[in-house]
Design a protein around this motif. Sequence first.
Motif, PDB file in Angstrom:
ATOM      1  N   HIS A  74     -29.632  29.867   8.416  1.00  0.00           N
ATOM      2  CA  HIS A  74     -28.192  29.681   8.249  1.00  0.00           C
ATOM      3  C   HIS A  74     -27.637  30.662   7.227  1.00  0.00           C
ATOM      4  O   HIS A  74     -26.474  31.041   7.310  1.00  0.00           O
ATOM      5  N   ARG A 134     -31.929  33.518  15.269  1.00  0.00           N
ATOM      6  CA  ARG A 134     -30.960  32.634  15.945  1.00  0.00           C
ATOM      7  C   ARG A 134     -31.492  31.201  16.050  1.00  0.00           C
ATOM      8  O   ARG A 134     -30.766  30.303  16.437  1.00  0.00           O
ATOM      9  N   LYS A 136     -32.209  27.856  14.544  1.00  0.00           N
ATOM     10  CA  LYS A 136     -31.698  27.151  13.374  1.00  0.00           C
ATOM     11  C   LYS A 136     -31.923  25.657  13.551  1.00  0.00           C
ATOM     12  O   LYS A 136     -32.230  25.196  14.639  1.00  0.00           O
ATOM     13  N   ASP A 149     -29.017  29.394  18.349  1.00  0.00           N
ATOM     14  CA  ASP A 149     -27.612  29.731  18.113  1.00  0.00           C
ATOM     15  C   ASP A 149     -27.237  30.902  19.016  1.00  0.00           C
ATOM     16  O   ASP A 149     -27.629  32.035  18.771  1.00  0.00           O
ATOM     17  N   SER A 151     -24.048  31.692  19.624  1.00  0.00           N
ATOM     18  CA  SER A 151     -22.685  32.135  19.328  1.00  0.00           C
ATOM     19  C   SER A 151     -22.689  33.631  19.015  1.00  0.00           C
ATOM     20  O   SER A 151     -23.665  34.173  18.495  1.00  0.00           O
ATOM     21  N   ARG A 154     -23.186  34.287  15.364  1.00  0.00           N
ATOM     22  CA  ARG A 154     -24.321  33.559  14.776  1.00  0.00           C
ATOM     23  C   ARG A 154     -23.886  32.558  13.695  1.00  0.00           C
ATOM     24  O   ARG A 154     -24.549  32.390  12.680  1.00  0.00           O
ATOM     25  N   ARG A 156     -23.080  29.166  14.252  1.00  0.00           N
ATOM     26  CA  ARG A 156     -23.209  27.757  14.626  1.00  0.00           C
ATOM     27  C   ARG A 156     -23.997  27.003  13.550  1.00  0.00           C
ATOM     28  O   ARG A 156     -25.031  27.469  13.089  1.00  0.00           O
TER      29      ARG A 156
END
Length: 186
Positions: A74, A134, A136, A149, A151, A154, A156
Amino acid sequence: MTETRSGAALLLRDFVNSLDVECDADQLATPAKLTEWLTGHGLLPPGSPAADERALAMAIDLRAGLREAMHAHHAPSTEALPPELEAALANLPLRVTLTGSHPALVPLGTGAPAALARLAAAIMESSADGTWTRLKVCLERTCRWAFLDTSKNRSRNWCSMRVCGNRTKTRAYRARSRISSPEHSP
Protein backbone atom coordinates in the motif's frame (compact mmCIF):
# COMPACT_ATOMS: atom_id res chain seq x y z
CA MET A 1 -8.89 -0.86 -18.76
CA THR A 2 -7.88 -4.46 -19.32
CA GLU A 3 -7.57 -6.24 -16.02
CA THR A 4 -4.06 -7.39 -15.14
CA ARG A 5 -3.99 -11.15 -14.69
CA SER A 6 -1.18 -13.35 -13.49
CA GLY A 7 -1.47 -16.99 -12.59
CA ALA A 8 1.39 -16.57 -10.14
CA ALA A 9 -0.19 -13.53 -8.47
CA LEU A 10 -3.58 -15.22 -8.22
CA LEU A 11 -1.94 -18.30 -6.68
CA LEU A 12 -0.23 -16.13 -4.06
CA ARG A 13 -3.49 -14.30 -3.39
CA ASP A 14 -5.33 -17.59 -2.91
CA PHE A 15 -2.60 -18.90 -0.60
CA VAL A 16 -2.80 -15.82 1.64
CA ASN A 17 -6.60 -16.07 1.58
CA SER A 18 -6.42 -19.65 2.87
CA LEU A 19 -6.80 -17.87 6.22
CA ASP A 20 -10.04 -15.91 6.44
CA VAL A 21 -9.20 -13.42 9.19
CA GLU A 22 -12.77 -12.15 9.53
CA CYS A 23 -14.30 -15.62 10.06
CA ASP A 24 -11.19 -17.15 11.66
CA ALA A 25 -11.41 -20.03 9.16
CA ASP A 26 -8.09 -21.65 8.25
CA GLN A 27 -7.88 -23.94 5.21
CA LEU A 28 -4.40 -25.00 6.39
CA ALA A 29 -5.36 -25.89 9.97
CA THR A 30 -3.76 -29.36 9.87
CA PRO A 31 -1.07 -31.11 7.85
CA ALA A 32 -3.83 -33.05 6.04
CA LYS A 33 -5.59 -29.80 5.08
CA LEU A 34 -2.30 -28.34 3.87
CA THR A 35 -1.76 -31.42 1.69
CA GLU A 36 -5.30 -31.04 0.32
CA TRP A 37 -4.79 -27.33 -0.45
CA LEU A 38 -1.44 -27.86 -2.16
CA THR A 39 -2.80 -30.75 -4.22
CA GLY A 40 -5.95 -28.84 -5.13
CA HIS A 41 -3.87 -25.94 -6.44
CA GLY A 42 -1.58 -28.14 -8.53
CA LEU A 43 1.48 -27.58 -6.35
CA LEU A 44 1.67 -31.13 -5.03
CA PRO A 45 1.09 -34.11 -7.32
CA PRO A 46 -1.71 -36.46 -6.21
CA GLY A 47 -0.34 -39.38 -4.23
CA SER A 48 2.60 -37.39 -2.86
CA PRO A 49 3.62 -37.91 0.75
CA ALA A 50 1.38 -36.00 3.14
CA ALA A 51 2.59 -32.81 4.74
CA ASP A 52 3.89 -33.05 8.29
CA GLU A 53 3.88 -30.60 11.21
CA ARG A 54 7.16 -29.05 10.05
CA ALA A 55 5.74 -28.34 6.58
CA LEU A 56 2.60 -26.92 8.18
CA ALA A 57 4.68 -24.54 10.31
CA MET A 58 6.62 -23.48 7.18
CA ALA A 59 3.34 -22.85 5.32
CA ILE A 60 1.89 -20.77 8.16
CA ASP A 61 5.06 -18.66 8.38
CA LEU A 62 5.15 -18.22 4.60
CA ARG A 63 1.49 -17.17 4.53
CA ALA A 64 1.95 -14.67 7.40
CA GLY A 65 5.01 -13.19 5.74
CA LEU A 66 3.27 -12.88 2.39
CA ARG A 67 0.30 -11.13 4.05
CA GLU A 68 2.67 -8.59 5.64
CA ALA A 69 4.52 -8.05 2.34
CA MET A 70 1.18 -7.47 0.59
CA HIS A 71 0.18 -5.02 3.30
CA ALA A 72 3.42 -3.13 2.69
CA HIS A 73 2.47 -2.74 -1.00
CA HIS A 74 0.00 0.00 0.00
CA ALA A 75 2.97 2.29 0.61
CA PRO A 76 5.93 0.76 -1.21
CA SER A 77 9.31 1.44 0.30
CA THR A 78 12.85 0.24 -0.06
CA GLU A 79 12.69 -1.65 3.23
CA ALA A 80 13.54 -5.33 3.41
CA LEU A 81 10.98 -8.11 3.33
CA PRO A 82 9.04 -8.73 6.52
CA PRO A 83 11.14 -10.92 8.85
CA GLU A 84 8.51 -13.70 8.78
CA LEU A 85 8.72 -13.88 5.00
CA GLU A 86 12.50 -13.72 4.91
CA ALA A 87 12.77 -16.58 7.44
CA ALA A 88 10.15 -18.68 5.63
CA LEU A 89 11.84 -18.21 2.25
CA ALA A 90 15.23 -19.12 3.70
CA ASN A 91 13.89 -22.57 4.64
CA LEU A 92 12.48 -23.45 1.22
CA PRO A 93 14.43 -25.78 -1.07
CA LEU A 94 15.02 -23.74 -4.26
CA ARG A 95 17.73 -23.38 -6.81
CA VAL A 96 18.26 -21.30 -9.93
CA THR A 97 18.29 -23.13 -13.22
CA LEU A 98 19.54 -21.74 -16.50
CA THR A 99 17.89 -24.30 -18.75
CA GLY A 100 15.39 -22.95 -21.24
CA SER A 101 15.18 -19.40 -22.51
CA HIS A 102 15.10 -17.69 -19.09
CA PRO A 103 16.56 -18.35 -15.66
CA ALA A 104 14.02 -19.87 -13.29
CA LEU A 105 13.65 -20.92 -9.68
CA VAL A 106 13.13 -24.66 -9.37
CA PRO A 107 12.05 -26.49 -6.20
CA LEU A 108 14.37 -29.20 -4.96
CA GLY A 109 13.05 -32.50 -3.69
CA THR A 110 9.45 -33.57 -3.40
CA GLY A 111 6.54 -33.30 -1.04
CA ALA A 112 5.11 -30.31 0.78
CA PRO A 113 8.41 -28.38 1.13
CA ALA A 114 8.88 -28.48 -2.66
CA ALA A 115 5.25 -27.43 -3.14
CA LEU A 116 5.80 -24.47 -0.81
CA ALA A 117 8.96 -23.65 -2.77
CA ARG A 118 6.75 -23.39 -5.87
CA LEU A 119 4.89 -20.61 -4.04
CA ALA A 120 8.20 -18.83 -3.47
CA ALA A 121 8.95 -19.18 -7.19
CA ALA A 122 5.54 -17.59 -7.84
CA ILE A 123 6.78 -14.46 -6.04
CA MET A 124 9.53 -14.15 -8.65
CA GLU A 125 7.10 -14.84 -11.50
CA SER A 126 4.67 -12.18 -10.30
CA SER A 127 7.54 -9.75 -9.85
CA ALA A 128 8.70 -10.45 -13.41
CA ASP A 129 5.23 -9.85 -14.87
CA GLY A 130 4.65 -6.69 -12.80
CA THR A 131 1.89 -7.98 -10.54
CA TRP A 132 3.86 -8.50 -7.30
CA THR A 133 3.43 -4.91 -6.09
CA ARG A 134 -0.25 -5.02 -7.10
CA LEU A 135 -0.88 -7.79 -4.55
CA LYS A 136 -2.32 -6.12 -1.46
CA VAL A 137 -4.39 -6.93 1.60
CA CYS A 138 -7.56 -5.11 2.52
CA LEU A 139 -6.90 -2.24 4.92
CA GLU A 140 -10.15 -2.96 6.80
CA ARG A 141 -8.71 -4.28 10.07
CA THR A 142 -11.35 -7.01 10.46
CA CYS A 143 -10.85 -8.31 6.91
CA ARG A 144 -7.21 -8.37 5.66
CA TRP A 145 -8.33 -10.29 2.51
CA ALA A 146 -5.67 -10.39 -0.23
CA PHE A 147 -6.54 -8.98 -3.64
CA LEU A 148 -4.90 -8.01 -6.91
CA ASP A 149 -5.12 -4.22 -7.32
CA THR A 150 -6.06 -3.73 -10.96
CA SER A 151 -6.77 0.00 -10.64
CA LYS A 152 -4.91 2.16 -13.13
CA ASN A 153 -3.12 4.19 -10.44
CA ARG A 154 -2.68 1.28 -7.99
CA SER A 155 -4.64 3.07 -5.28
CA ARG A 156 -7.15 0.44 -4.22
CA ASN A 157 -7.29 0.01 -0.43
CA TRP A 158 -10.07 -2.49 0.16
CA CYS A 159 -11.01 -5.87 -1.22
CA SER A 160 -14.50 -4.44 -1.79
CA MET A 161 -15.50 -0.81 -1.70
CA ARG A 162 -19.12 -1.89 -1.21
CA VAL A 163 -18.35 -3.87 1.96
CA CYS A 164 -14.99 -3.05 3.54
CA GLY A 165 -14.64 0.45 2.11
CA ASN A 166 -18.14 1.27 3.33
CA ARG A 167 -17.39 -0.14 6.82
CA THR A 168 -14.23 1.93 7.12
CA LYS A 169 -15.82 5.14 5.86
CA THR A 170 -18.90 4.70 8.06
CA ARG A 171 -16.71 4.10 11.11
CA ALA A 172 -14.68 7.24 10.33
CA TYR A 173 -17.84 9.29 9.80
CA ARG A 174 -19.29 8.16 13.12
CA ALA A 175 -16.02 8.94 14.91
CA ARG A 176 -15.98 12.45 13.42
CA SER A 177 -19.63 12.92 14.39
CA ARG A 178 -18.91 11.96 18.00
CA ILE A 179 -16.03 14.42 18.18
CA SER A 180 -18.03 17.32 16.73
CA SER A 181 -21.07 16.73 18.97
CA PRO A 182 -20.04 14.86 22.13
CA GLU A 183 -23.43 15.39 23.78
CA HIS A 184 -25.03 13.16 21.11
CA SER A 185 -22.69 10.24 21.48
CA PRO A 186 -24.35 6.80 21.59
